[in-house]
Write an enzyme that holds these catalytic residues in place. Sequence first.
Site, PDB file in Angstrom:
ATOM      1  CD  GLN A 165       0.125  -0.211  -7.779  1.00 38.71           C
ATOM      2  OE1 GLN A 165       0.316   0.224  -6.657  1.00 38.71           O
ATOM      3  NE2 GLN A 165      -0.483  -1.361  -8.006  1.00 38.71           N
ATOM      4  CG  HIS A 191       3.786  -4.831  -2.770  1.00 39.49           C
ATOM      5  ND1 HIS A 191       3.367  -6.093  -3.160  1.00 39.49           N
ATOM      6  CD2 HIS A 191       3.205  -3.975  -3.648  1.00 39.49           C
ATOM      7  CE1 HIS A 191       2.593  -5.985  -4.227  1.00 39.49           C
ATOM      8  NE2 HIS A 191       2.471  -4.714  -4.539  1.00 39.49           N
ATOM      9  CD  GLU A 192       1.927  -0.592  -2.418  1.00 38.36           C
ATOM     10  OE1 GLU A 192       2.078  -0.096  -3.558  1.00 38.36           O
ATOM     11  OE2 GLU A 192       1.129  -1.525  -2.194  1.00 38.36           O
ATOM     12  N   GLY A 197      -2.731  -1.021  -0.364  1.00 38.33           N
ATOM     13  CA  GLY A 197      -1.610  -0.153  -0.700  1.00 38.33           C
ATOM     14  C   GLY A 197      -1.641   0.197  -2.179  1.00 38.33           C
TER      15      GLY A 197
HETATM   16 NI    NI Z   1       1.417  -3.663  -6.040  1.00 44.02          NI
END
Ligand code: NI
Length: 176
Positions: free
Chosen positions: A51, A136-137, A46
């Site tokens: 990021q 999480h994402e 993911g």
């Molecule tokens: Ni992460």
Amino acid sequence: MTIKPLIILPDPVLRQSSKPVERVDAPLRKLADDMLATMYDAPGIGLAAIQVGEPVRMLVIDLAKEDEAPAPHVFINPEILESADARSVYEEGCLSIPDYYAEVERPAGVRVKYLDRDGKEQEIMADGLMATCLQHEIDHLNGVLFIDHISKLKRDIVMRKFKKLAKDKPASRMVG
Ligand code: NI
């Protein structure tokens, strides 16, 4: 497709809140493709746009195993509509926090609405690894990292380690 440099802890960019996508167009789809290429290269399952330094609400996920055909998913403006009461624990890692893993407890299922890469509204009922990965994402889009879900003691140790690594290698940060 371009492999982009990853933003690594403790870069403050990771703490930014990402902005909603207003138009699903060719440049956005190009970014999605670049994110998938970057994720496969890492390798990871993911990746959120922040990021790779893009503060937009988009993430990519592919949970296919190594011997399976790729199954890329693109989630644009994802929103959790409902979370299960049941909890599950997975050992999580993050491409922005290399080589660190910790168990995190989260709701075992989520209902998420989002736009797909064609800009079409979709809804998914996710459980298992997909539920954890989505949460999480989506956290990333709000500047939240999985280490925020572990004890302060453990988090302080991780932060110290990564601050030291960043100081030892000051030129390592590149912006994609
Ligand atoms: Ni992460």
